[in-house]
Design an enzyme around this catalytic site. Structure first.
Site, PDB file in Angstrom:
ATOM      1  N   SER A 129      -2.310 155.370 106.921  1.00  0.00           N
ATOM      2  CA  SER A 129      -1.094 155.473 108.124  1.00  0.00           C
ATOM      3  C   SER A 129       0.055 156.126 108.053  1.00  0.00           C
ATOM      4  CB  SER A 129      -0.818 153.703 108.183  1.00  0.00           C
ATOM      5  OG  SER A 129      -1.982 152.895 108.292  1.00  0.00           O
ATOM      6  N   GLU A 244     -14.648 149.111 104.981  1.00  0.00           N
ATOM      7  CA  GLU A 244     -13.456 148.092 104.939  1.00  0.00           C
ATOM      8  C   GLU A 244     -13.748 146.983 105.645  1.00  0.00           C
ATOM      9  OE1 GLU A 244      -8.693 148.846 105.268  1.00  0.00           O
ATOM     10  OE2 GLU A 244      -9.881 149.766 106.765  1.00  0.00           O
ATOM     11  N   THR A 381      -6.301 143.144 116.229  1.00  0.00           N
ATOM     12  CA  THR A 381      -7.346 142.381 117.191  1.00  0.00           C
ATOM     13  C   THR A 381      -7.402 143.300 118.652  1.00  0.00           C
ATOM     14  OG1 THR A 381      -6.444 140.426 116.141  1.00  0.00           O
ATOM     15  CG2 THR A 381      -7.110 140.553 118.397  1.00  0.00           C
ATOM     16  N   GLU A 382      -6.378 143.828 118.952  1.00  0.00           N
ATOM     17  CA  GLU A 382      -6.374 144.580 120.291  1.00  0.00           C
ATOM     18  C   GLU A 382      -7.555 145.794 120.207  1.00  0.00           C
ATOM     19  OE1 GLU A 382      -3.660 143.263 119.036  1.00  0.00           O
ATOM     20  OE2 GLU A 382      -3.169 142.176 120.424  1.00  0.00           O
TER      21      GLU A 382
HETATM   22  C1  LIG Z   1       0.582 144.258 105.154  1.00  0.00           C
HETATM   23  C2  LIG Z   1      -0.182 145.713 105.394  1.00  0.00           C
HETATM   24  C3  LIG Z   1      -0.842 146.475 104.632  1.00  0.00           C
HETATM   25  C4  LIG Z   1      -1.266 147.751 105.015  1.00  0.00           C
HETATM   26  N1  LIG Z   1      -1.928 148.519 104.081  1.00  0.00           N
HETATM   27  C5  LIG Z   1      -2.163 149.775 104.258  1.00  0.00           C
HETATM   28  C6  LIG Z   1      -2.660 150.658 103.183  1.00  0.00           C
HETATM   29  O1  LIG Z   1      -2.771 150.326 102.121  1.00  0.00           O
HETATM   30  N2  LIG Z   1      -2.861 151.848 103.913  1.00  0.00           N
HETATM   31  C7  LIG Z   1      -2.965 152.471 105.023  1.00  0.00           C
HETATM   32  O2  LIG Z   1      -3.137 153.480 105.236  1.00  0.00           O
HETATM   33  N3  LIG Z   1      -2.368 151.352 105.923  1.00  0.00           N
HETATM   34  C8  LIG Z   1      -2.074 150.238 105.765  1.00  0.00           C
HETATM   35  N4  LIG Z   1      -1.605 149.397 106.735  1.00  0.00           N
HETATM   36  C9  LIG Z   1      -1.348 149.882 107.958  1.00  0.00           C
HETATM   37  C10 LIG Z   1      -2.269 149.311 109.156  1.00  0.00           C
HETATM   38  O3  LIG Z   1      -3.668 149.946 109.095  1.00  0.00           O
HETATM   39  C11 LIG Z   1      -1.604 149.369 110.356  1.00  0.00           C
HETATM   40  O4  LIG Z   1      -0.626 148.674 110.579  1.00  0.00           O
HETATM   41  C12 LIG Z   1      -2.220 149.352 111.816  1.00  0.00           C
HETATM   42  O5  LIG Z   1      -3.312 150.601 111.909  1.00  0.00           O
HETATM   43  C13 LIG Z   1      -1.623 149.393 113.053  1.00  0.00           C
HETATM   44  O6  LIG Z   1      -0.819 150.156 113.122  1.00  0.00           O
HETATM   45  P1  LIG Z   1       0.910 150.072 113.246  1.00  0.00           P
HETATM   46  O7  LIG Z   1       1.388 149.133 112.563  1.00  0.00           O
HETATM   47  O8  LIG Z   1       1.323 151.255 113.730  1.00  0.00           O
HETATM   48  O9  LIG Z   1       0.730 149.312 114.706  1.00  0.00           O
HETATM   49  P2  LIG Z   1       0.564 150.181 116.139  1.00  0.00           P
HETATM   50  O10 LIG Z   1      -0.483 150.946 116.220  1.00  0.00           O
HETATM   51  O11 LIG Z   1       1.856 150.736 116.798  1.00  0.00           O
HETATM   52  O12 LIG Z   1       0.451 148.955 117.169  1.00  0.00           O
HETATM   53  C14 LIG Z   1       1.357 147.948 117.700  1.00  0.00           C
HETATM   54  C15 LIG Z   1       0.390 147.015 118.591  1.00  0.00           C
HETATM   55  O13 LIG Z   1      -0.077 147.977 119.793  1.00  0.00           O
HETATM   56  C16 LIG Z   1      -1.246 147.383 119.907  1.00  0.00           C
HETATM   57  N5  LIG Z   1      -2.112 148.602 120.301  1.00  0.00           N
HETATM   58  C17 LIG Z   1      -2.255 149.739 119.734  1.00  0.00           C
HETATM   59  N6  LIG Z   1      -3.175 150.548 120.355  1.00  0.00           N
HETATM   60  C18 LIG Z   1      -3.694 149.785 121.300  1.00  0.00           C
HETATM   61  C19 LIG Z   1      -4.453 150.113 122.392  1.00  0.00           C
HETATM   62  N7  LIG Z   1      -5.365 151.274 122.409  1.00  0.00           N
HETATM   63  N8  LIG Z   1      -4.866 149.116 122.975  1.00  0.00           N
HETATM   64  C20 LIG Z   1      -4.224 147.879 123.016  1.00  0.00           C
HETATM   65  N9  LIG Z   1      -3.506 147.523 122.041  1.00  0.00           N
HETATM   66  C21 LIG Z   1      -3.189 148.609 121.111  1.00  0.00           C
HETATM   67  C22 LIG Z   1      -1.882 146.967 118.361  1.00  0.00           C
HETATM   68  O14 LIG Z   1      -2.856 145.945 118.379  1.00  0.00           O
HETATM   69  C23 LIG Z   1      -0.364 146.194 117.858  1.00  0.00           C
HETATM   70  O15 LIG Z   1      -0.494 144.973 118.693  1.00  0.00           O
HETATM   71  C24 LIG Z   1      -0.935 148.034 106.324  1.00  0.00           C
HETATM   72  C25 LIG Z   1      -0.414 147.406 107.151  1.00  0.00           C
HETATM   73  C26 LIG Z   1       0.181 145.931 106.938  1.00  0.00           C
HETATM   74  C27 LIG Z   1       0.712 145.265 107.950  1.00  0.00           C
END
Ligand SMILES: Cc1cc2nc3c(=O)[nH]c(=O)nc-3n(C[C@H](O)[C@H](O)[C@H](O)COP(=O)(O)OP(=O)(O)OC[C@H]3O[C@@H](n4cnc5c(N)ncnc54)[C@H](O)[C@@H]3O)c2cc1C
Lengths: 395, 389
Positions: A129, A244, A381-382
């Protein structure tokens, strides 16, 4: 149709239990009992015990150190370990990068990394990410430019779990900025001690520090650390992400949560009776249990019938993460006003203050906030619902 | 019927908006010196003496005025002990205090010189306010107090505690055995364990070991404590619902903003219909909650006990259940960012989490509401025990 476990499975469960009775360290059991946060050494201690037994990577092919267990046995194993409160086996080496390396890596990479993954001598973290690339992972921008025998890597990763403990990070990087976004990505293994790598902690609402930002500034990475082919990284990432998601329902964790919830609801009282007999609370608890039952059976049904439909992992992930959240929500509800004192610090091993209320209250609110992550990571979830509906509607 | 703020309420709301913005309360509790400065400024605007009678230096405001103020407190995540001192403490003194007691304490309270906390809850009582094991025995012409109170809002730095205790010869749940006592928080035998609540506000668990009280410590009539305790808890419950409403307005506002700016897959998040609907759900629940919180604010000080309890319980149930869901949706739509300490969403979410479990949780208020409902049905349609057929 026979929905009971076979006698082999029951024997297997007993074998795992006997091992845990003999080998699960007292100090870790005590930490689990008091809901004290595990730290690096705790994870390593436990993983080394599993490694010694040959049970550290049971799902790997036998030739690489796996156990050849059936999916049902793997599930039993997970349940039993979680049931005693054992530290989770860190997924980054064993579950995520290990299979990528034995599937796509060179012989030299296999020889260099796999033994150290199995022995827990290397602690890995996952650098996928980025600030601009979460759900839309393929839009990642961290660049790797080839210069002679090295890649020069620049960019930023975020949410990198346990980067503060890690020796190595596996990263998705952009090697071809001009290609269509999925096509210009490569899979690189980077030593965390390389000059130009820095880690900044991110504190989360539960009051803990697990995730981090990882900055990469002119980090020089030998080309032999490229896994597979250049610009094919997305394929490996998809393979990794599909691993995963297995076990992502978290049945073992949910069962352990419910066991704790039962204990709490027997201790807490409302209107002079144990809370578990209170009709309002009992109704919610029973609903949760029924959902747990449905999830457990669905998980087994998928494991035993193959579950080849593309939407099954998503179905399990969504329900599993919801129940992982719901069970700790009920734990918090169970303690009533004692959900209010914020005692996150009391979950740290170094803490020596005065506790507020009985032992079982201190982790409730922090754990509630911590679990919100389960519907965000590993495919939100989305995003999972998008996968299900695409499978159904073929769009 | 009029749901809008009066001119005075609008002025109160605007002045608090300015005050809290100037003190940047949303950045956290700040240092002790900053907290003192804010508290003094609150006193100067009349906030602390909001419900104190005019002859004791207050504004003689209503429970609706408290609601107006509490909404701003929630919107700005103010950690000052408004709820414990200005709502609960002032409420108890107002409702039960003799002229002499009011004259002794209320002016100091309104000036910001005296912080007060109501110590009603006990470790094993959950939310049952009659489940009191703390005892006040007559001794000489005063009393001696023994017992333990838990999760006392503002108990960490209050100078005056208002403690519920029962006569030694009464049963543990007997409402008529309860009285209220004014206890100097620094008196011998008072021991407090101070801590922060989830939202950063101060609270304490407090024990009383042979604390000697003068005759003048009795607040209200001997054995008449329970009605006051319930009335004060309803004032506090209504106020914390209003705080939560203010905090939820921020949760929704921040989420709306984020959906408009965060881009994934070449679009803003707000272009995904499922997220549009989540936001719509948040808002539609919020609007219904707002109506109930207004009603609770209007009736929290009412003499009609049944009407008061129904309105407060209704608001409290919806704040607990829907408030929690709105926060969960807000966090979810922020992705990882929404789960960090650094991002401001969290402090508003934590504010709502405190409202969830303070002054009765959803089950407590569902049961209370349900009790009134059943009694009303019986009154309307006859006996409840009738078996048919
Ligand atoms: C505690 C924790 C540990 C993590 N550990 C790691 C790790 O070790 N390595 C790593 O690489 N990543 C890690 N992650 C990252 C994780 O994979 C991302 O948080 C995740 O992919 C969501 O991305 P974002 O947080 O940027 O949210 P966003 O992608 O910005 O999403 C924000 C909201 O929009 C919604 N959304 C996004 N796209 C769509 C769509 N097309 N349709 C409908 N809704 C949508 C999402 O569901 C969410 O509700 C971790 C995250 C957390 C919270």
């Amino acid at each position: 149709m026979d929905l009971t476990h076979s006698s082999e499975d029951i024997d297997f469960r007993n074998e795992v239990r006997a091992f845990l009775d003999a080998e699960f360290p007292q100090e870790l059991a005590e930490k689990a009992r008091t809901e004290t946060r595990f730290k690096r050494d705790d994870y390593i201690l436990w993983q080394k015990i599993l490694a010694k037994k040959g049970w550290i990577a049971p799902h790997w092919p036998k030739e690489y150190g796996g156990c050849g267990w059936t999916p049902v046995q793997l599930n039993i194993f997970d349940e039993e370990l979680t049931g005693v409160g054992a530290p989770r086996v860190m997924p980054f080496g064993i579950r995520l990068v290990g299979p990528v390396i034995y599937t796509y890596g060179t012989d030299a990479q296999k020889a260099k990394y796999l033994p150290r993954i199995l022995s827990s001598d290397d602690f890995w973290c996952q650098g996928f990410s980025e600030p601009g690339a979460g759900s839309d992972l393929a839009s990642l921008r961290t660049s790797a430019v080839r210069e002679g025998d090295e890649y020069v890597v620049n960019g930023q990763k975020i949410w990198t779990s346990y980067a503060q403990y890690a020796d190595l990070i596996f990263c998705l990087v952009r090697t071809d900025p001009d290609a269509k976004k999925q096509l210009g990505i490569s899979f690189l293994l980077i030593d965390m001690k390389s000059p130009g790598v820095s880690v900044r902690p991110i504190h989360t609402l539960d009051g803990s520090h697990i995730v981090n930002e990882v900055f990469l500034e002119n980090v020089r990475v030998p080309v032999e650390n490229l896994v597979g082919e250049e610009n094919k990284g997305w394929d490996y990432a998809k393979f990794l992400l599909s691993n995963e998601r297995t076990g992502i329902a978290g049945i073992g964790m949910i069962k352990a949560d419910l066991a704790l919830l039962h204990k709490i609801a027997l201790t807490e009282r409302r209107n002079g009776k144990p809370l578990i007999e209170d009709p309002l609370f009992q109704a919610r608890l029973a609903r949760l249990e029924i959902n747990r039952r449905a999830l457990e059976l669905t998980n087994l049904r998928m494991l035993t019938t193959g579950g080849d439909s593309g939407m099954f992992p998503s179905i399990l992930k969504i329900k599993g993460s919801q129940l992982q959240q719901r069970s700790v929500e009920l734990q918090m509800e169970a303690v009533g006003p004692y959900a209010l004192p914020w005692q996150s610090d009391a979950m740290e091993p170094s803490w020596n203050g005065t506790p507020v209320g009985p032992q079982h209250v201190r982790a409730r609110a922090p754990t509630y906030f911590d679990r919100r992550k389960t519907t965000v990571y590993g495919g939100s979830t989305e995003v999972q619902k998008n996968i299900i509906s695409k499978t159904l509607l073929g769009s | 019927m009029d749901f809008s703020y009066s001119d005075e309420q609008r002025m109160l709301s605007d002045s608090l908006e300015k005050l809290f913005t100037a003190h940047n309360t949303a950045a956290g509790g700040g240092t002790a010196a900053q907290a003192d400065k804010l508290w003094q400024a609150c006193a100067e605007t009349g906030l602390i003496g909001l419900t104190v009678p005019e002859d004791h230096g207050g504004l003689a405001g209503s429970s609706a005025d408290v609601m107006v103020a509490a909404i701003q407190i929630g919107r700005h995540a103010v950690q000052a002990p408004f709820l414990s001192t200005a709502v609960a403490g002032a409420g108890a003194l107002r409702l039960a205090g003799s002229d002499a007691q009011q004259a002794q304490y209320l002016p100091a309270l309104a000036e910001g010189a005296l912080k007060v906390a109501c110590a009603f809850g006990e470790p094993d009582a959950r939310y049952d306010l009659a489940d009191v094991d703390t005892r006040a025995a007559a001794q000489g012409d005063g009393y001696v107090l023994n017992g333990a109170k838990s999760v006392v809002f503002g108990g960490d730095d209050a100078g005056l505690l208002i403690v519920s205790a029962r006569a030694p010869d009464t049963e543990r749940h007997d409402q008529s055995g309860l009285s209220l006592y004014l206890v100097d928080a620094d008196a011998d035998g008072v021991e407090r364990t101070a801590y922060a609540l989830t939202d950063g506000r101060g609270a304490a668990d407090i024990t009383f070991n042979d604390v000697k009280l003068p005759a003048t410590a009795l607040l209200g009539a001997q054995g008449g404590g329970y009605d006051i305790i319930e009335a004060v808890s309803d004032l506090a419950a209504a106020a914390i619902c209003a705080e939560a409403l203010g905090a939820l307005e921020k949760v929704i506002g921040l989420t709306k903003e984020y959906l408009g700016t965060r881009r994934q897959f070449g679009k803003t998040l707000g272009e995904f219909q499922v997220l549009q609907h989540h936001l719509a759900d948040m808002v539609l629940e919020y609007e219904h909650m707002k109506s109930l919180v207004y009603e609770a604010g209007a009736l929290a000080g009412s003499d009609d006990t049944v009407a008061r309890q129904q309105a407060v319980s209704a608001a409290k149930v919806v704040v607990a259940e829907e408030g929690r869901r709105i926060c969960q949706q807000g966090m979810q739509m922020h992705g990882g960012i929404g789960l960090t300490e650094e991002f401001q969403l969290g402090q508003f979410v934590k504010r709502v989490a405190v409202a969830d479990f303070a002054f009765g949780d959803a089950d407590h208020h569902i049961a209370r509401y349900g009790g009134h409902m059943a009694r009303a049905a019986a009154a309307a349609f006859g006996e409840t025990e009738g078996h048919h057929g």
